[in-house]
Design a protein around this motif. Structure first.
Motif, PDB file in Angstrom:
ATOM      1  N   ARG A   1      19.369  49.227 -50.549  1.00  0.00           N
ATOM      2  CA  ARG A   1      18.275  49.644 -50.019  1.00  0.00           C
ATOM      3  C   ARG A   1      16.907  49.401 -50.962  1.00  0.00           C
ATOM      4  N   GLN A   2      17.031  49.476 -52.269  1.00  0.00           N
ATOM      5  CA  GLN A   2      16.018  49.075 -53.418  1.00  0.00           C
ATOM      6  C   GLN A   2      15.755  47.763 -52.827  1.00  0.00           C
ATOM      7  N   TYR A   3      16.501  46.744 -52.851  1.00  0.00           N
ATOM      8  CA  TYR A   3      15.854  45.327 -52.417  1.00  0.00           C
ATOM      9  C   TYR A   3      15.295  45.138 -51.170  1.00  0.00           C
ATOM     10  N   LEU A   4      15.561  45.870 -50.011  1.00  0.00           N
ATOM     11  CA  LEU A   4      15.011  45.908 -48.863  1.00  0.00           C
ATOM     12  C   LEU A   4      13.661  46.641 -48.899  1.00  0.00           C
ATOM     13  N   GLU A   5      13.567  47.608 -49.709  1.00  0.00           N
ATOM     14  CA  GLU A   5      12.254  48.389 -49.842  1.00  0.00           C
ATOM     15  C   GLU A   5      11.088  47.429 -50.471  1.00  0.00           C
ATOM     16  N   GLU A   6      11.659  46.616 -51.639  1.00  0.00           N
ATOM     17  CA  GLU A   6      11.032  45.821 -52.426  1.00  0.00           C
ATOM     18  C   GLU A   6      10.493  44.584 -51.781  1.00  0.00           C
ATOM     19  N   GLU A   7      11.240  44.054 -50.861  1.00  0.00           N
ATOM     20  CA  GLU A   7      10.796  43.064 -49.991  1.00  0.00           C
ATOM     21  C   GLU A   7       9.883  43.425 -48.779  1.00  0.00           C
ATOM     22  N   ARG A   8       9.949  44.742 -48.360  1.00  0.00           N
ATOM     23  CA  ARG A   8       9.078  45.307 -47.284  1.00  0.00           C
ATOM     24  C   ARG A   8       7.742  45.707 -47.893  1.00  0.00           C
ATOM     25  N   GLN A   9       7.590  46.130 -49.109  1.00  0.00           N
ATOM     26  CA  GLN A   9       6.555  46.227 -49.839  1.00  0.00           C
ATOM     27  C   GLN A   9       5.858  44.865 -50.163  1.00  0.00           C
ATOM     28  N   GLN A  10       6.505  43.905 -50.624  1.00  0.00           N
ATOM     29  CA  GLN A  10       5.862  42.834 -50.791  1.00  0.00           C
ATOM     30  C   GLN A  10       5.364  42.101 -49.502  1.00  0.00           C
ATOM     31  N   LEU A  11       6.042  42.129 -48.276  1.00  0.00           N
ATOM     32  CA  LEU A  11       5.327  41.785 -47.059  1.00  0.00           C
ATOM     33  C   LEU A  11       4.044  42.383 -46.886  1.00  0.00           C
ATOM     34  N   SER A  12       4.187  43.806 -46.842  1.00  0.00           N
ATOM     35  CA  SER A  12       3.320  44.473 -46.744  1.00  0.00           C
ATOM     36  C   SER A  12       2.026  44.103 -47.429  1.00  0.00           C
ATOM     37  N   GLY A  13       2.170  43.884 -48.628  1.00  0.00           N
ATOM     38  CA  GLY A  13       0.948  43.689 -49.531  1.00  0.00           C
ATOM     39  C   GLY A  13       0.468  42.261 -49.158  1.00  0.00           C
ATOM     40  N   ALA A  14       1.470  41.434 -48.855  1.00  0.00           N
ATOM     41  CA  ALA A  14       0.821  39.934 -48.333  1.00  0.00           C
ATOM     42  C   ALA A  14      -0.010  39.934 -47.000  1.00  0.00           C
ATOM     43  N   ILE A  15       0.683  40.861 -45.994  1.00  0.00           N
ATOM     44  CA  ILE A  15      -0.117  41.002 -44.733  1.00  0.00           C
ATOM     45  C   ILE A  15      -1.342  41.503 -44.776  1.00  0.00           C
TER      46      ILE A  15
ATOM     47  N   GLU B   1      -3.430  41.069 -46.880  1.00  0.00           N
ATOM     48  CA  GLU B   1      -4.312  39.791 -47.565  1.00  0.00           C
ATOM     49  C   GLU B   1      -4.972  38.889 -46.519  1.00  0.00           C
ATOM     50  N   LEU B   2      -4.361  39.050 -45.384  1.00  0.00           N
ATOM     51  CA  LEU B   2      -4.629  38.026 -44.204  1.00  0.00           C
ATOM     52  C   LEU B   2      -5.934  38.310 -43.679  1.00  0.00           C
TER      53      LEU B   2
ATOM     54  N   GLN C   1      -3.676  41.298 -37.327  1.00  0.00           N
ATOM     55  CA  GLN C   1      -3.409  41.820 -35.885  1.00  0.00           C
ATOM     56  C   GLN C   1      -2.376  40.974 -35.286  1.00  0.00           C
ATOM     57  N   ALA C   2      -2.334  39.689 -35.256  1.00  0.00           N
ATOM     58  CA  ALA C   2      -1.543  38.793 -34.411  1.00  0.00           C
ATOM     59  C   ALA C   2      -0.103  39.130 -35.127  1.00  0.00           C
ATOM     60  N   ILE C   3      -0.203  39.031 -36.240  1.00  0.00           N
ATOM     61  CA  ILE C   3       1.281  39.194 -36.906  1.00  0.00           C
ATOM     62  C   ILE C   3       1.963  40.538 -36.785  1.00  0.00           C
ATOM     63  N   GLU C   4       1.080  41.468 -37.017  1.00  0.00           N
ATOM     64  CA  GLU C   4       1.511  42.882 -36.556  1.00  0.00           C
ATOM     65  C   GLU C   4       1.986  43.067 -35.141  1.00  0.00           C
ATOM     66  N   TYR C   5       1.215  42.594 -34.032  1.00  0.00           N
ATOM     67  CA  TYR C   5       1.606  42.839 -32.614  1.00  0.00           C
ATOM     68  C   TYR C   5       2.739  42.146 -32.482  1.00  0.00           C
ATOM     69  N   VAL C   6       2.735  40.583 -32.728  1.00  0.00           N
ATOM     70  CA  VAL C   6       3.834  40.102 -32.161  1.00  0.00           C
ATOM     71  C   VAL C   6       5.150  40.104 -32.839  1.00  0.00           C
TER      72      VAL C   6
ATOM     73  N   THR D   1      -1.388  31.967 -30.763  1.00  0.00           N
ATOM     74  CA  THR D   1      -0.352  31.263 -31.295  1.00  0.00           C
ATOM     75  C   THR D   1      -0.946  30.663 -32.849  1.00  0.00           C
ATOM     76  N   ARG D   2      -2.099  30.149 -32.721  1.00  0.00           N
ATOM     77  CA  ARG D   2      -2.641  29.613 -33.714  1.00  0.00           C
ATOM     78  C   ARG D   2      -2.773  30.584 -34.844  1.00  0.00           C
ATOM     79  N   HIS D   3      -3.007  31.830 -34.717  1.00  0.00           N
ATOM     80  CA  HIS D   3      -3.227  32.697 -35.603  1.00  0.00           C
ATOM     81  C   HIS D   3      -1.731  33.112 -36.269  1.00  0.00           C
ATOM     82  N   LEU D   4      -0.739  33.094 -35.362  1.00  0.00           N
ATOM     83  CA  LEU D   4       0.521  33.144 -35.886  1.00  0.00           C
ATOM     84  C   LEU D   4       1.001  32.296 -36.780  1.00  0.00           C
TER      85      LEU D   4
END
Length: 259
Positions: free
Chosen positions: A187-201, A203-204, A210-215, A237-240
Motif C-alpha cells: 500500500r505504501q509503495y502504491l501511494e508513493e508511486e501515485r504521489q510521484q506520478l501526480s507530482g510529475a503530471i 509539471e506538464l 488535461q489530455a493525460i488526465e482525461y484519456v 494524440t500529440r499531447h498524449l
C-alpha cells in the motif's frame, strides 16, 4: 510559529531562486532547510528494518536533492508534499536493492555438490568425521575456497519463520514476528508511486496535462477529450505522446550533473 513561518518563507524564496537559476549553493541551502523531512522518514523506515539510520539518512538526502531539482514553485504544490515521495522512494529503492536474493557462482555450486559426494565417500572409507583439509585435497582446491563455498551455501538457506531472533521481556521474538506487513508495504509503495506520478503530471503544460488526465486517468475517448480541451483528436494524440515522453523523463531521469 513565527519561526516556522519565517523558515517557510525563506524556503519558498530559495526555491523560486533555484527554479529560475539553479546553483549548488542555493541547492545546499535548501537541503539544510528541509533536512528535517529526511530525518523524519529515515527514523520511520529505520524502525522497520535493520539498516543503520545513518545510511538511510544519507540515501534520503539524494531523494531530497532530486525533489529540489524538479520542483516547480508555480504549480501551487507544497514542497514538503512534493519532496516526501522522492525521499521515501529513494530509501525504499535502496532497501529493495539490498534485499536481493544471494546468488552463488556456478563454480561454487558445482564444488559444493562434488564436495558432499567426497565427504560421504571418505566418511564411509575412514569411518570418522572428515576434515575440510581432506575434502579440499581430493577436490584439488584450497581449504579457504572450500570453506567459503560451504559458508555461501549455508548463508543462502532459508530460515524458519519460527526461528528465535530476539527476546522481549519473557517472550521470544521469532523471525516471523519481525517481518514487515507485506500488504502495508505494498500500500505504501502504491501511494508513493501515485504521489510521484501526480507530482510529475503537475509539471506538464496545461493542455498536455488535461489530455493525460482525461484519456489515461478518467478513461475518456480521445474525441470526447478533444471536445473538452477545445482541440482536435489528432492534437490530443500529440499531447498524449508528448506527455508520456515527459513523464518518463521526470519519473526516470538521468543522474543530475551539476557544475
Amino acid at each position: 510559529m513565527a519561526t516556522q513561518a519565517s523558515a517557510h518563507s525563506e524556503s519558498m524564496s530559495l526555491l523560486m531562486n533555484y527554479y529560475q537559476q539553479p546553483s549548488i549553493k542555493v541547492r545546499n541551502q535548501l537541503v539544510l532547510l528541509n533536512a528535517g523531512l529526511v530525518r523524519q522518514i529515515a527514523h520511520r523506515i529505520g524502525r522497520q528494518c535493520a539498516e543503520p539510520y545513518q545510511d538511510l539518512e544519507q540515501i534520503g538526502y539524494l531523494g531530497l536533492i532530486r525533489a529540489i531539482e524538479r520542483f516547480n514553485p508555480h504549480q501551487g504544490c507544497a514542497f514538503s508534499s512534493f519532496a516526501v515521495p522522492y525521499i521515501r522512494g529513494e530509501v525504499l529503492h535502496f532497501l529493495r536493492d539490498k534485499s536481493s536474493v544471494l546468488k552463488i557462482p556456478r563454480r561454487w555450486q558445482e564444488l559444493q555438490k562434488e564436495g558432499e559426494k567426497v565427504r560421504q565417500q571418505l566418511t564411509a572409507k575412514l569411518g570418522r568425521k572428515v576434515r575440510d583439509e581432506e575434502i579440499a585435497a581430493v577436490l584439488n582446491v584450497s581449504v579457504s575456497e572450500w570453506r567459503e563455498t560451504q559458508a555461501a551455501e549455508h548463508n543462502r538457506q532459508a530460515l524458519s519463520l519460527d526461528a528465535t531472533v530476539g527476546q522481549m521481556l519473557d517472550c521470544p521474538v521469532t523471525l516471523g514476528d519481525s517481518l514487515p506487513d507485506t500488504r502495508e508495504q505494498q500500500r505504501q509503495y502504491l501511494e508513493e508511486e501515485r504521489q510521484q506520478l501526480s507530482g510529475a503530471i503537475s509539471e506538464l503544460e496545461s493542455k498536455t496535462k488535461q489530455a493525460i488526465e482525461y484519456v489515461y486517468i478518467k478513461g475518456l475517448p480521445r474525441k470526447e477529450a478533444a471536445k473538452r480541451i477545445g482541440v482536435s483528436p489528432m492534437t490530443v494524440t500529440r499531447h498524449l505522446q508528448r506527455g508520456v515522453k515527459q513523464l518518463s523523463t521526470l519519473l526516470h531521469p538521468e543522474e543530475p550533473v551539476m557544475t
